[in-house]
Write a protein that holds these residues in place. Structure first.
Motif, PDB file in Angstrom:
ATOM      1  N   TRP A 164       6.282  -2.268   5.626  1.00 30.03           N
ATOM      2  CA  TRP A 164       5.532  -2.437   4.381  1.00 30.03           C
ATOM      3  C   TRP A 164       6.218  -1.739   3.205  1.00 30.03           C
ATOM      4  CZ3 TRP A 164       2.883  -6.456   4.723  1.00 30.03           C
ATOM      5  CH2 TRP A 164       2.220  -6.803   5.897  1.00 30.03           C
ATOM      6  N   LYS A 165       6.949  -0.689   3.478  1.00 31.31           N
ATOM      7  CA  LYS A 165       7.710  -0.032   2.409  1.00 31.31           C
ATOM      8  C   LYS A 165       8.803  -0.962   1.901  1.00 31.31           C
ATOM      9  CE  LYS A 165      10.176   4.240   1.301  1.00 31.31           C
ATOM     10  NZ  LYS A 165      10.675   5.547   1.821  1.00 31.31           N
ATOM     11  N   GLN A 166       9.455  -1.655   2.819  1.00 32.48           N
ATOM     12  CA  GLN A 166      10.505  -2.599   2.437  1.00 32.48           C
ATOM     13  C   GLN A 166       9.939  -3.755   1.613  1.00 32.48           C
ATOM     14  OE1 GLN A 166      12.453  -4.551   5.736  1.00 32.48           O
ATOM     15  NE2 GLN A 166      14.267  -5.033   4.535  1.00 32.48           N
ATOM     16  N   LEU A 167       8.792  -4.285   2.033  1.00 31.34           N
ATOM     17  CA  LEU A 167       8.183  -5.379   1.280  1.00 31.34           C
ATOM     18  C   LEU A 167       7.751  -4.913  -0.110  1.00 31.34           C
ATOM     19  CD1 LEU A 167       7.309  -8.385   1.739  1.00 31.34           C
ATOM     20  CD2 LEU A 167       5.009  -7.500   2.138  1.00 31.34           C
ATOM     21  N   CYS A 168       7.402  -3.639  -0.185  1.00 36.34           N
ATOM     22  CA  CYS A 168       6.892  -3.067  -1.432  1.00 36.34           C
ATOM     23  C   CYS A 168       7.995  -2.761  -2.443  1.00 36.34           C
ATOM     24  CB  CYS A 168       6.140  -1.772  -1.088  1.00 36.34           C
ATOM     25  SG  CYS A 168       4.676  -1.471  -2.084  1.00 36.34           S
ATOM     26  N   GLN A 169       9.211  -2.548  -1.949  1.00 34.32           N
ATOM     27  CA  GLN A 169      10.308  -2.130  -2.819  1.00 34.32           C
ATOM     28  C   GLN A 169      10.546  -3.117  -3.963  1.00 34.32           C
ATOM     29  OE1 GLN A 169      13.674  -1.522  -0.251  1.00 34.32           O
ATOM     30  NE2 GLN A 169      13.199   0.626   0.119  1.00 34.32           N
ATOM     31  N   LYS A 170      10.728  -2.576  -5.136  1.00 31.39           N
ATOM     32  CA  LYS A 170      11.043  -3.317  -6.370  1.00 31.39           C
ATOM     33  C   LYS A 170       9.880  -4.172  -6.879  1.00 31.39           C
ATOM     34  CE  LYS A 170      15.997  -3.504  -5.383  1.00 31.39           C
ATOM     35  NZ  LYS A 170      17.191  -4.355  -5.182  1.00 31.39           N
ATOM     36  N   ARG A 171       8.735  -4.124  -6.139  1.00 29.10           N
ATOM     37  CA  ARG A 171       7.584  -4.907  -6.586  1.00 29.10           C
ATOM     38  C   ARG A 171       6.358  -4.029  -6.843  1.00 29.10           C
ATOM     39  NH1 ARG A 171       6.776 -10.731  -3.869  1.00 29.10           N
ATOM     40  NH2 ARG A 171       5.551 -10.850  -5.807  1.00 29.10           N
ATOM     41  N   CYS A 172       6.135  -3.080  -5.967  1.00 26.61           N
ATOM     42  CA  CYS A 172       4.912  -2.264  -6.055  1.00 26.61           C
ATOM     43  C   CYS A 172       5.037  -1.146  -7.077  1.00 26.61           C
ATOM     44  CB  CYS A 172       4.587  -1.636  -4.701  1.00 26.61           C
ATOM     45  SG  CYS A 172       4.235  -2.823  -3.400  1.00 26.61           S
ATOM     46  N   LYS A 173       3.906  -0.747  -7.604  1.00 26.32           N
ATOM     47  CA  LYS A 173       3.860   0.443  -8.455  1.00 26.32           C
ATOM     48  C   LYS A 173       4.092   1.679  -7.611  1.00 26.32           C
ATOM     49  CE  LYS A 173       0.706   3.227 -11.274  1.00 26.32           C
ATOM     50  NZ  LYS A 173      -0.681   3.378 -11.767  1.00 26.32           N
ATOM     51  N   ASN A 174       3.502   1.695  -6.401  1.00 28.22           N
ATOM     52  CA  ASN A 174       3.607   2.862  -5.542  1.00 28.22           C
ATOM     53  C   ASN A 174       3.475   2.450  -4.090  1.00 28.22           C
ATOM     54  OD1 ASN A 174       3.878   5.509  -4.788  1.00 28.22           O
ATOM     55  ND2 ASN A 174       2.195   6.273  -6.036  1.00 28.22           N
ATOM     56  N   PHE A 175       3.927   3.328  -3.212  1.00 28.60           N
ATOM     57  CA  PHE A 175       3.736   3.166  -1.776  1.00 28.60           C
ATOM     58  C   PHE A 175       3.106   4.447  -1.254  1.00 28.60           C
ATOM     59  CE2 PHE A 175       5.344   3.467   2.664  1.00 28.60           C
ATOM     60  CZ  PHE A 175       4.724   2.330   3.170  1.00 28.60           C
ATOM     61  N   TYR A 176       1.855   4.354  -0.818  1.00 28.57           N
ATOM     62  CA  TYR A 176       1.109   5.532  -0.378  1.00 28.57           C
ATOM     63  C   TYR A 176       1.283   5.706   1.131  1.00 28.57           C
ATOM     64  CZ  TYR A 176      -1.072   5.190  -4.982  1.00 28.57           C
ATOM     65  OH  TYR A 176      -1.292   5.134  -6.328  1.00 28.57           O
ATOM     66  N   ASN A 177       2.217   6.564   1.491  1.00 33.65           N
ATOM     67  CA  ASN A 177       2.568   6.771   2.895  1.00 33.65           C
ATOM     68  C   ASN A 177       1.862   8.026   3.423  1.00 33.65           C
ATOM     69  OD1 ASN A 177       3.723   6.943   5.405  1.00 33.65           O
ATOM     70  ND2 ASN A 177       5.796   7.345   4.667  1.00 33.65           N
ATOM     71  N   ASN A 178       0.903   7.832   4.302  1.00 36.00           N
ATOM     72  CA  ASN A 178       0.143   8.954   4.865  1.00 36.00           C
ATOM     73  C   ASN A 178       0.659   9.420   6.225  1.00 36.00           C
ATOM     74  OD1 ASN A 178      -2.430   9.425   3.065  1.00 36.00           O
ATOM     75  ND2 ASN A 178      -2.114   7.218   3.147  1.00 36.00           N
ATOM     76  N   PHE A 179       1.724   8.809   6.715  1.00 35.59           N
ATOM     77  CA  PHE A 179       2.271   9.207   8.011  1.00 35.59           C
ATOM     78  C   PHE A 179       2.823  10.637   8.016  1.00 35.59           C
ATOM     79  CE2 PHE A 179       1.520   4.950   9.046  1.00 35.59           C
ATOM     80  CZ  PHE A 179       1.844   4.687  10.369  1.00 35.59           C
ATOM     81  N   PRO A 180       3.593  11.059   6.999  1.00 34.15           N
ATOM     82  CA  PRO A 180       4.177  12.404   7.047  1.00 34.15           C
ATOM     83  C   PRO A 180       3.152  13.517   7.225  1.00 34.15           C
ATOM     84  CG  PRO A 180       5.263  11.121   5.369  1.00 34.15           C
ATOM     85  CD  PRO A 180       4.096  10.294   5.832  1.00 34.15           C
ATOM     86  N   TYR A 181       2.022  13.435   6.528  1.00 32.72           N
ATOM     87  CA  TYR A 181       1.028  14.513   6.633  1.00 32.72           C
ATOM     88  C   TYR A 181       0.512  14.630   8.063  1.00 32.72           C
ATOM     89  CZ  TYR A 181      -3.054  17.430   5.979  1.00 32.72           C
ATOM     90  OH  TYR A 181      -3.966  18.449   6.110  1.00 32.72           O
TER      91      TYR A 181
END
Length: 368
Positions: free
Chosen positions: A306-323
């Motif tokens: 989903w990060k790849q699909l979001c690149q160059k299109r999304c305003k943001n990518f909210y990734n909660n995995f690291p926490y």
């Protein structure tokens, strides 16, 4: 001495027989009336996007045996109870997802959408999420709402790991409407656990002697919790959430995992295209299942895809995995589960929702 043991044994088996007979006849009634309820009569069918929430609902709901307050506004969006009766069509932020984003088992103010709304009081925020949604519904619902003159300055899509499974076996888009897939024609597996699928005494007790089963199960959970060594398979071994780390999974219907992934991507891309056309900003958010912490890693396929699909299109990518993986490395996945997820379930408790809200608020402010 022998006679005493014999008499005691007879008394024991007579009491056991009476208890099981009582359970067989009245166990379910006792559970549902006094002990355990799952009641959500605010859910209704929808002709366009399959299902939604009753408009202007204000009442009690039950999930996992716990009662909580549930309210919706005049559009059928889960909301603060003060919005019951109100129809608002212009929003700054719309957040869509499935049961995690709806906030299953929690009142609105304790969900991450409610926490975000209470922190961004100058913004009008809509929770479009409903339990059981997936990308097919995200796309069609927002498309339909825009056609019905709802407006959003920004849309946040929280994509659940389980969405791939639902795209495979639950929903199809026919003539711009979401319809159910006939599960009888599909090979569907919910558990990735052969033991649970086989005939067993446990399954008989669970089906015929519900009150006994629930109490034995609670005792077993308590002992597991006391030992801190094990979590139940329905938390750590769900087939519907195993696709991110396990190859050659069965039970994903005719599409299979790869086909379901492509279908999900296509629906999210279609949604992005509509939002681009309307000049509406959008972002994607992801979070881990409990079993993700046991079997996967912080760079899960769910994140990368989903990060790849979001690149160059999304305003943001909210990734909660690291926490959550950082917490797991500190206190272990078992204690992380008990701390952030609903006991006996895979959904976030109020602590988990606070984490998702904080991640959003920090990154939202940073993107201003």
């Amino acid at each position: 001495m022998f006679n005493l043991i014999k008499i005691s044994s007879k008394i024991f088996f007579i009491i056991l027989f009476i208890f099981l007979l009582f359970d067989f006849l009245f166990g379910v009634y006792i559970l549902e009336k006094f002990y355990w309820q799952d009641k959500e009569d605010f859910r209704v069918e929808n002709d366009i996007y399959h299902h939604t929430i009753k408009k202007n609902y204000n009442g009690d709901a039950y999930f996992g045996g716990q009662k909580y307050k549930f309210c919706s506004d005049g559009s059928g969006f889960k909301s603060s109870c003060k919005n019951s009766g109100k129809i608002i069509k212009k929003f700054d932020i719309a957040i869509i997802g499935d049961s995690f984003t709806e906030g299953l088992g929690l009142p609105y103010d304790d969900t991450f959408v409610g926490i975000i709304a209470n922190n961004l009081k100058e913004k009008k925020i809509a929770n479009l999420a409903v339990s059981g949604y997936s990308p097919s519904i995200y796309y069609i619902k927002i498309k339909h709402l825009l056609e019905m003159n709802y407006s959003f300055k920004e849309v946040i899509i929280y994509i659940d790991i389980n969405d791939i499974f639902n795209e495979a076996v639950s929903y199809q888009i026919v003539n711009e409407k979401v319809k159910s897939i006939d599960k009888k024609k599909e090979k569907v597996d919910y558990l990735d656990n052969d033991v649970e699928k086989k005939f067993s005494l446990k399954k008989i007790i669970k089906k015929k002697f519900r009150f006994t089963y629930e109490n034995l199960h609670l005792l077993k959970m308590y002992l597991y919790r006391l030992q801190g060594k094990k979590i139940f398979s329905y938390v750590t071994d769900l087939n519907m959430a195993a696709w991110t780390y396990k190859n050659n999974l069965q039970g994903y219907g005719d599409l299979g995992v790869d086909g379901a992934i492509e279908k999900a991507k296509e629906n999210i891309t279609n949604l992005m295209d509509i939002l681009d056309e309307k000049k509406i900003q959008y972002s994607i958010g992801v979070y881990p299942y409990p079993q993700t912490l046991f079997h996967d890693n912080v760079n899960s396929l769910q994140v990368k895809m989903w990060k790849q699909l979001c690149q160059k299109r999304c305003k943001n990518f909210y990734n909660n995995f690291p926490y959550f993986f950082k917490e797991s490395s500190k206190i272990g996945p078992i204690e992380t589960y008990y701390k952030y997820y609903i006991y006996r379930d895979v959904h976030f408790n109020s602590n988990g929702h606070k984490v998702i809200a904080e991640n959003f608020l920090q990154n939202y402010e940073n993107k201003k």
